[in-house]
Write an enzyme that holds these catalytic residues in place. Sequence first.
Site, PDB file in Angstrom:
ATOM      1  N   TYR A   1     -45.102 -32.182  -7.518  1.00 13.65           N
ATOM      2  CA  TYR A   1     -44.601 -30.902  -8.003  1.00 13.65           C
ATOM      3  C   TYR A   1     -43.273 -30.591  -7.314  1.00 13.65           C
ATOM      4  O   TYR A   1     -43.178 -29.665  -6.496  1.00 13.65           O
ATOM      5  CB  TYR A   1     -45.618 -29.786  -7.732  1.00 13.65           C
ATOM      6  CG  TYR A   1     -46.844 -29.907  -8.597  1.00 13.65           C
ATOM      7  CD1 TYR A   1     -46.801 -29.531  -9.942  1.00 13.65           C
ATOM      8  CD2 TYR A   1     -48.027 -30.423  -8.097  1.00 13.65           C
ATOM      9  CE1 TYR A   1     -47.917 -29.656 -10.752  1.00 13.65           C
ATOM     10  CE2 TYR A   1     -49.149 -30.545  -8.896  1.00 13.65           C
ATOM     11  CZ  TYR A   1     -49.088 -30.162 -10.224  1.00 13.65           C
ATOM     12  OH  TYR A   1     -50.196 -30.288 -11.031  1.00 13.65           O
TER      13      TYR A   1
ATOM     14  N   TRP B   1     -50.432 -32.175 -16.155  1.00 10.44           N
ATOM     15  CA  TRP B   1     -51.032 -30.868 -15.844  1.00 10.44           C
ATOM     16  C   TRP B   1     -50.300 -29.822 -16.666  1.00 10.44           C
ATOM     17  O   TRP B   1     -49.113 -29.627 -16.472  1.00 10.44           O
ATOM     18  CB  TRP B   1     -50.871 -30.556 -14.355  1.00 10.44           C
ATOM     19  CG  TRP B   1     -51.562 -29.293 -13.955  1.00 10.44           C
ATOM     20  CD1 TRP B   1     -51.106 -28.010 -14.069  1.00 10.44           C
ATOM     21  CD2 TRP B   1     -52.867 -29.196 -13.370  1.00 10.44           C
ATOM     22  NE1 TRP B   1     -52.017 -27.115 -13.590  1.00 10.44           N
ATOM     23  CE2 TRP B   1     -53.113 -27.807 -13.155  1.00 10.44           C
ATOM     24  CE3 TRP B   1     -53.848 -30.111 -13.008  1.00 10.44           C
ATOM     25  CZ2 TRP B   1     -54.306 -27.344 -12.588  1.00 10.44           C
ATOM     26  CZ3 TRP B   1     -55.018 -29.651 -12.453  1.00 10.44           C
ATOM     27  CH2 TRP B   1     -55.241 -28.289 -12.242  1.00 10.44           C
TER      28      TRP B   1
ATOM     29  N   TRP C   1     -62.878 -30.195 -13.425  1.00 10.03           N
ATOM     30  CA  TRP C   1     -63.702 -29.814 -12.275  1.00 10.03           C
ATOM     31  C   TRP C   1     -65.184 -29.947 -12.586  1.00 10.03           C
ATOM     32  O   TRP C   1     -65.657 -29.486 -13.626  1.00 10.03           O
ATOM     33  CB  TRP C   1     -63.429 -28.392 -11.859  1.00 10.03           C
ATOM     34  CG  TRP C   1     -62.075 -27.995 -11.363  1.00 10.03           C
ATOM     35  CD1 TRP C   1     -61.647 -26.709 -11.198  1.00 10.03           C
ATOM     36  CD2 TRP C   1     -60.973 -28.806 -10.927  1.00 10.03           C
ATOM     37  NE1 TRP C   1     -60.367 -26.675 -10.697  1.00 10.03           N
ATOM     38  CE2 TRP C   1     -59.929 -27.968 -10.528  1.00 10.03           C
ATOM     39  CE3 TRP C   1     -60.778 -30.192 -10.846  1.00 10.03           C
ATOM     40  CZ2 TRP C   1     -58.711 -28.442 -10.048  1.00 10.03           C
ATOM     41  CZ3 TRP C   1     -59.562 -30.674 -10.383  1.00 10.03           C
ATOM     42  CH2 TRP C   1     -58.554 -29.810  -9.979  1.00 10.03           C
TER      43      TRP C   1
ATOM     44  N   GLU D   1     -51.508 -35.798 -11.265  1.00 11.31           N
ATOM     45  CA  GLU D   1     -51.004 -34.451 -11.601  1.00 11.31           C
ATOM     46  C   GLU D   1     -49.483 -34.452 -11.585  1.00 11.31           C
ATOM     47  O   GLU D   1     -48.871 -34.872 -10.604  1.00 11.31           O
ATOM     48  CB  GLU D   1     -51.492 -33.386 -10.599  1.00 11.31           C
ATOM     49  CG  GLU D   1     -52.918 -32.932 -10.779  1.00 11.31           C
ATOM     50  CD  GLU D   1     -53.217 -31.685  -9.951  1.00 11.31           C
ATOM     51  OE1 GLU D   1     -52.290 -30.866  -9.742  1.00 11.31           O
ATOM     52  OE2 GLU D   1     -54.377 -31.532  -9.515  1.00 11.31           O
TER      53      GLU D   1
ATOM     54  N   ASN E   1     -60.118 -32.192  -4.653  1.00 10.72           N
ATOM     55  CA  ASN E   1     -58.794 -31.956  -5.206  1.00 10.72           C
ATOM     56  C   ASN E   1     -57.824 -31.567  -4.104  1.00 10.72           C
ATOM     57  O   ASN E   1     -57.977 -30.531  -3.454  1.00 10.72           O
ATOM     58  CB  ASN E   1     -58.835 -30.829  -6.246  1.00 10.72           C
ATOM     59  CG  ASN E   1     -57.444 -30.426  -6.711  1.00 10.72           C
ATOM     60  OD1 ASN E   1     -56.666 -31.252  -7.163  1.00 10.72           O
ATOM     61  ND2 ASN E   1     -57.119 -29.142  -6.566  1.00 10.72           N
ATOM     62  N   GLU E   2     -56.849 -32.431  -3.850  1.00  9.77           N
ATOM     63  CA  GLU E   2     -55.752 -32.194  -2.912  1.00  9.77           C
ATOM     64  C   GLU E   2     -56.217 -31.853  -1.496  1.00  9.77           C
ATOM     65  O   GLU E   2     -55.969 -30.751  -0.993  1.00  9.77           O
ATOM     66  CB  GLU E   2     -54.820 -31.100  -3.456  1.00  9.77           C
ATOM     67  CG  GLU E   2     -54.179 -31.474  -4.778  1.00  9.77           C
ATOM     68  CD  GLU E   2     -53.119 -30.504  -5.255  1.00  9.77           C
ATOM     69  OE1 GLU E   2     -52.324 -30.883  -6.123  1.00  9.77           O
ATOM     70  OE2 GLU E   2     -53.087 -29.351  -4.743  1.00  9.77           O
TER      71      GLU E   2
END
Length: 412
Positions: free
Chosen positions: A283, A365, A90, A323, A205-206
């Site tokens: 995920y 991740w 980040w 990720e 991010n996302e």
Amino acid sequence: MAPKYSASISCMIVVVLSLFFLFSEARNAPLGGFVRTRGTQFMLDGSPFLFNGFNSYWMMHVAADPAERPKVSTVFRDAAAAGLTVCRTWAFADGGYNALQISPGVYDERVFQALDFVVSEANKYGIRLILSFVNNFGDFGGRPQYVKWAQNAGVQVNGDDDFYTNPVVKDYYKNHIKSVVTRFNTITRTMYKDDPTIMAWELINEPRCQADYSGNTVDGWVKEMASYVKSLDSKHLLEIGMEGFYGDSVPERKQFNPGYQVGTDYIKSNQLQEIDFTTIHAYPDIWLSGQSDEAQIEFMQRWMMSHSTDSRTVVNKPLVFTEFGKSKKDPGFSINGRDTYLGAVYRNIYNAARVTGAVGGGLVWQLMAEGMESYYDGYEIILSQQPSTNGVIAQQSHQMSTLSRSLSKLHD
């Protein structure tokens, strides 16, 4: 379904030790020029560039305390020893404790110097960075903090999705982009926009948008912000930060989504000229909660195959699996189960890179150092404590670097 990863821990220790010596020799080598793209391949100094990498989002936050900076150095050192050459982290902390951006346009120099340290240490260990400008979620501020700042300033906003459309909020965000991109590193004495240690910028991010599931709202924002980044910095690559959800532009591809949409369009937005490569996250342990490990691996394989195919044949840009991981919080978790899952992901990445050339690498991740329990999210990997997982990661690094060298010889 991919075969299970079956190497023993003792064998993995041997692999780790041998690869440590292989990669430690090169870890302080100069990083060379800027990473570029040519069609579906990453290029470095005129040759194809493949990599294995990792996420460590926490680096600037931890480095803000000088006494904690050895944790950053330790992760870079252990990652380099395992052959990892790209780290995503980040470049934001909006409001709250240890904020980088205290309020719109107001920065804590102490925290910015912590980011300077992260960039400097990455260079020291031969690791390139992907730096993300903002979070979709409220962790470390993100979209909600930007909207709250506008609201506190008397701006009429209706919710977090106004982040993508409200001109005041967009100006706040553009100012942050400019502050990071034009930052002069107090350690390396180089502006970020001139530093090849940075491989790429990430817009968000996302990204997600509940107000518009078609993907058009986010796409409009991406167009505006990607053009702005490139107006400040034409040297670095740029990616969006998407998870890979398909939108309305190619409705038949929605069958690959995990049963829902998030308001992004993987195909449409990544076709923008200013976007240099595509990204996906996966995920299945969350998206397909309760399903078997086998079902989750099968989903991951379909997810990656569809996106690598689209990146190669439709978008014509490289793909990075930015990720993936497996959480210790999952019922029935075991180290062997995680190693099996990582091994399956890595095989898919390697095979796609070898057969199609459209996948540049993957970023697990996530890596942490010892003594960071307050940052644990279930996905943490401490290489020094988990030799079997270290071995799986190091083996992938070796395979990707070997393939990269082979492609470079063919390219020559």
